[in-house]
Design a protein around this motif. Structure first.
Motif, PDB file in Angstrom:
ATOM      1  N   ASN A  94       0.042 -12.980  -1.862  1.00 42.44           N
ATOM      2  CA  ASN A  94      -1.213 -12.764  -2.126  1.00 42.44           C
ATOM      3  C   ASN A  94      -2.263 -13.085  -1.406  1.00 42.44           C
ATOM      4  OD1 ASN A  94      -0.211 -11.281  -4.472  1.00 42.44           O
ATOM      5  ND2 ASN A  94      -0.435 -13.105  -5.693  1.00 42.44           N
ATOM      6  N   ARG A  97      -2.176 -10.958   1.846  1.00 39.26           N
ATOM      7  CA  ARG A  97      -2.892  -9.750   1.499  1.00 39.26           C
ATOM      8  C   ARG A  97      -4.451  -9.970   1.544  1.00 39.26           C
ATOM      9  NH1 ARG A  97      -0.730  -8.774  -3.050  1.00 39.26           N
ATOM     10  NH2 ARG A  97       0.954  -7.431  -2.500  1.00 39.26           N
ATOM     11  N   VAL A 140       7.909  -8.835  -1.511  1.00 40.80           N
ATOM     12  CA  VAL A 140       7.484  -7.783  -1.164  1.00 40.80           C
ATOM     13  C   VAL A 140       8.129  -6.712  -1.929  1.00 40.80           C
ATOM     14  CG1 VAL A 140       6.775  -5.995   0.806  1.00 40.80           C
ATOM     15  CG2 VAL A 140       6.551  -8.333   1.021  1.00 40.80           C
ATOM     16  N   ARG A 142       6.221  -4.015  -4.041  1.00 37.39           N
ATOM     17  CA  ARG A 142       5.414  -3.183  -4.605  1.00 37.39           C
ATOM     18  C   ARG A 142       4.882  -2.082  -3.686  1.00 37.39           C
ATOM     19  NH1 ARG A 142       0.763  -6.963  -6.698  1.00 37.39           N
ATOM     20  NH2 ARG A 142       2.674  -7.952  -7.221  1.00 37.39           N
ATOM     21  N   PRO A 143       4.751  -0.979  -4.184  1.00 37.62           N
ATOM     22  CA  PRO A 143       4.307   0.167  -3.254  1.00 37.62           C
ATOM     23  C   PRO A 143       2.688  -0.020  -2.665  1.00 37.62           C
ATOM     24  CG  PRO A 143       3.945   0.934  -5.529  1.00 37.62           C
ATOM     25  CD  PRO A 143       4.483  -0.449  -5.622  1.00 37.62           C
ATOM     26  N   LEU A 144       2.102   0.814  -1.825  1.00 34.77           N
ATOM     27  CA  LEU A 144       0.884   0.719  -1.135  1.00 34.77           C
ATOM     28  C   LEU A 144       0.049   0.762  -2.363  1.00 34.77           C
ATOM     29  CD1 LEU A 144      -0.684   0.783   1.169  1.00 34.77           C
ATOM     30  CD2 LEU A 144      -1.004   3.330   0.733  1.00 34.77           C
ATOM     31  N   ASP A 145      -0.937  -0.504  -2.315  1.00 37.24           N
ATOM     32  CA  ASP A 145      -2.284  -0.644  -3.119  1.00 37.24           C
ATOM     33  C   ASP A 145      -3.506  -0.219  -2.369  1.00 37.24           C
ATOM     34  OD1 ASP A 145      -3.952  -2.725  -2.594  1.00 37.24           O
ATOM     35  OD2 ASP A 145      -2.853  -4.039  -3.653  1.00 37.24           O
ATOM     36  N   THR A 148      -5.253  -1.786   0.815  1.00 31.19           N
ATOM     37  CA  THR A 148      -4.859  -1.884   2.080  1.00 31.19           C
ATOM     38  C   THR A 148      -5.269  -0.651   2.841  1.00 31.19           C
ATOM     39  OG1 THR A 148      -2.921  -0.930   1.891  1.00 31.19           O
ATOM     40  CG2 THR A 148      -2.773  -3.237   1.652  1.00 31.19           C
ATOM     41  N   VAL A 209       1.906  -7.127   6.116  1.00 29.95           N
ATOM     42  CA  VAL A 209       1.734  -6.945   4.855  1.00 29.95           C
ATOM     43  C   VAL A 209       1.384  -5.236   4.624  1.00 29.95           C
ATOM     44  CG1 VAL A 209      -0.117  -6.954   2.813  1.00 29.95           C
ATOM     45  CG2 VAL A 209       0.529  -8.932   4.080  1.00 29.95           C
ATOM     46  N   TYR A 212       4.946  -3.016   4.760  1.00 28.05           N
ATOM     47  CA  TYR A 212       5.569  -2.845   3.587  1.00 28.05           C
ATOM     48  C   TYR A 212       4.878  -2.476   2.396  1.00 28.05           C
ATOM     49  CZ  TYR A 212       9.491  -5.771   5.345  1.00 28.05           C
ATOM     50  OH  TYR A 212      10.510  -6.053   6.174  1.00 28.05           O
ATOM     51  N   GLU A 213       3.700  -2.657   2.251  1.00 31.32           N
ATOM     52  CA  GLU A 213       2.973  -1.897   1.204  1.00 31.32           C
ATOM     53  C   GLU A 213       2.711  -0.645   1.287  1.00 31.32           C
ATOM     54  OE1 GLU A 213       0.381  -5.246  -1.225  1.00 31.32           O
ATOM     55  OE2 GLU A 213      -0.937  -4.131   0.433  1.00 31.32           O
ATOM     56  N   SER A 214       2.680   0.029   2.590  1.00 28.71           N
ATOM     57  CA  SER A 214       2.626   1.515   2.529  1.00 28.71           C
ATOM     58  C   SER A 214       3.895   2.106   2.626  1.00 28.71           C
ATOM     59  CB  SER A 214       2.309   1.487   4.206  1.00 28.71           C
ATOM     60  OG  SER A 214       3.028   1.294   5.220  1.00 28.71           O
TER      61      SER A 214
END
Length: 240
Positions: A94, A97, A140, A142-145, A148, A209, A212-214
């Motif tokens: 976190n 991020r 890691v 979770r999907p894209l938030d 970002t 970050v 992975y989130e994307s």
């Protein structure tokens, strides 16, 4: 001269770090804060190169402190390093991020602390390849938030830049990326820098970050599960 700010609610920690840092000819401490709110105020007032920020503090925790420092245009040159007692805990991702360039465990050796401060001051991420791999494997998923904005920005990358970002997310250094792609380390570094600019990533840690989130890169466990689903193989379980 590297300017460092100490933000920690433990006076003993601040005092020990201050004594160690100020014993060096190229480092000075611009101030100390016992909570995040005061840390943000001092960061704006002193504009340090590096802010060592405790993850858990009263009034305002390290994650929110990091977020506010990273969001302040006048503090674009301030690199936040998170301090934690617990190593790779859930707070660390976190914090990355939110804009931290890396993290340190508080029982770090003195020489490693000095190296970390100098590394952060240069704008480099404090995430070794081994630490990056462990971090993304554990936290890691979770999907894209929406914070970002990586989804749209990723489309601006060239195929070469996308390949480089994926390798960065796997924890490879510039030299390792160069060897994998059969290019020079300088060219690898240029690709990384261009990708950071296009994705508005403050540093290499933020690039990990976003990747992975994307959904550009999936954690190993999810990749393996996906391949098994594609080929019809059952997942491994107890006794398999």
């Amino acid at each position: 001269m590297i300017r460092a700010l100490l933000v920690d609610d433990q006076a003993l920690i601040r005092g020990g770090f201050r004594a160690l840092l100020e014993a060096e000819d190229d480092i000075e401490v611009t101030g100390e804060a016992a909570d995040g709110r005061e840390g943000v105020r001092l960061a704006a007032a002193t504009r340090p190169d590096v802010a060592l920020v405790d993850i858990q503090m009263p009034v305002m925790d390290g994650i929110e402190t990091t977020r506010r420092i990273a969001a302040e245009p006048g503090l674009s040159g301030t690199h936040v390093v998170i301090l934690t007692n617990y190593g790779l805990d859930a707070y660390v991702f976190n914090a990355l991020r939110a804009g931290a360039c890396g993290f340190l465990v508080k029982d770090i050796e003195p020489a490693d602390l000095l190296h970390a401060v100098r590394t952060a001051a240069r704008g480099d991420a404090l995430l070794s390849p081994a630490i990056t791999r462990k971090l993304v494997a554990e936290y890691v998923s979770r999907p894209l938030d929406a914070t970002t904005g990586g989804g749209e920005a990723l489309r601006a990358l060239t195929n070469r830049e996308r390949e480089v970002v994926a390798l960065v997310a796997r924890g490879l250094s510039n030299d390792e990326i160069a060897a994998r792609m059969v290019i020079s380390p300088t060219t690898a570094k240029t690709h990384v820098s261009r990708a950071m600019t296009k994705l508005h990533a403050r540093d290499r840690a933020q690039l990990v970050v976003i990747a992975y989130e994307s959904g550009m890169v999936l954690p190993r466990a999810r990749e393996t599960a996906g391949r098994r689903a594609d080929d019809g193989s059952p997942p491994h379980g107890p006794g398999s």
